[in-house]
Design a protein around this motif. Structure first.
Motif, PDB file in Angstrom:
ATOM      1  N   ALA A 147       9.757  17.115  20.119  1.00 23.00           N
ATOM      2  CA  ALA A 147       9.713  17.098  18.657  1.00 23.00           C
ATOM      3  C   ALA A 147       8.517  17.887  18.113  1.00 23.00           C
ATOM      4  N   LEU A 148       7.803  18.595  18.996  1.00 22.30           N
ATOM      5  CA  LEU A 148       6.627  19.367  18.598  1.00 22.30           C
ATOM      6  C   LEU A 148       6.893  20.842  18.896  1.00 22.30           C
ATOM      7  N   VAL A 149       6.906  21.634  17.846  1.00 22.54           N
ATOM      8  CA  VAL A 149       7.221  23.064  17.951  1.00 22.54           C
ATOM      9  C   VAL A 149       6.017  23.872  17.486  1.00 22.54           C
ATOM     10  N   THR A 150       5.603  24.831  18.289  1.00 24.48           N
ATOM     11  CA  THR A 150       4.523  25.729  17.897  1.00 24.48           C
ATOM     12  C   THR A 150       5.101  26.949  17.188  1.00 24.48           C
ATOM     13  N   ILE A 151       4.550  27.265  16.020  1.00 27.55           N
ATOM     14  CA  ILE A 151       4.977  28.436  15.276  1.00 27.55           C
ATOM     15  C   ILE A 151       3.970  29.557  15.517  1.00 27.55           C
ATOM     16  N   ASP A 152       4.423  30.631  16.105  1.00 30.83           N
ATOM     17  CA  ASP A 152       3.594  31.804  16.372  1.00 30.83           C
ATOM     18  C   ASP A 152       3.853  32.821  15.264  1.00 30.83           C
TER      19      ASP A 152
END
Length: 223
Positions: free
Chosen positions: A141-146
């Protein structure tokens, strides 16, 4: 009954493209589903309310009443996706609150699925904040936005281990164009006949990426 997603777009840093992502996601969900509910928790940054006033309301986590008002709206499995544009000033207080009240556990019990979209940066504050989120938020449920407009190179190693979504950088003149309060991504797709323009391609790519992300994160719970 399927679950209701709650997208929490956040960063402990200002000016990293957080509201731009919130706008993209909100317009994508509105186009796909016909409805979306947005919550703007900002002070001085460009805010979602300015861009999408018809589907956005302000929220406050600075006092108990504001916190409960917000949580009451987020915990409902009504089939309407929620998007939170969480200002950097409220980052610590918001996640402290969700931890203290057991928001994640209660949300899952009610078939509400919180998804945290963390907009990465290379500064020390982000480096400290990300592991704290990892301790609280399940990996799926944790997404990194680059955001390539912010990070001109590789992501910090710790932030590149899980789910990563990359947002290509727009040229400065196009960024100025989309930053206008009157600009709509979906309206541009509908009205610009030349689908080969850089902006058209950028919007379509990001909508496709968001669609794929939604399918990966929510499909298992909908079965």
């Amino acid at each position: 009954m399927t679950s209701t997603p709650v997208y929490i777009i956040c960063s402990p840093r200002p000016l990293v493209g957080k509201t731009l992502l919130a706008r993209l996601l909100a317009e994508f969900l509105l186009l796909k589903d016909g409805s979306v509910a947005c919550f703007d928790i900002n002070l001085k940054e460009p805010s979602l309310l300015e861009y999408l006033p018809r589907i956005t309301e302000t929220a406050d986590v600075g006092d108990t009443y504001g916190k409960m008002q917000l949580m009451d709206r987020l915990i409902v499995n009504d089939g309407i996706a929620k998007v939170i544009d969480l200002g950097f000033h409220a980052f610590d207080e918001f996640f402290k609150m969700t931890h203290e009240i057991g928001f994640l556990k209660e949300a899952l019990r009610r078939r509400v699925e919180p998804i945290v979209l963390f907009v990465a940066d290379t500064d020390r504050v982000s480096a400290r904040s990300y592991p704290a989120l990892q301790d609280q938020i399940p990996a799926n449920a944790l997404v990194t936005i680059d955001n390539e407009y912010v990070i001109r190179g590789e992501l910090p190693r710790d932030m590149a281990t899980g789910e990563v979504v990359r947002i290509p950088a727009l040229p400065s003149f196009l960024r100025t164009y989309v930053d206008r309060v009157s600009f709509s991504f979906t309206d541009y797709l509908r009205n610009e006949r030349d689908s080969s323009t850089e902006l058209h391609q950028w919007i379509r790519r990001n909508y496709s990426v968001l669609r794929e992300l939604e399918l990966r994160l929510l499909a298992p719970s909908a079965k």
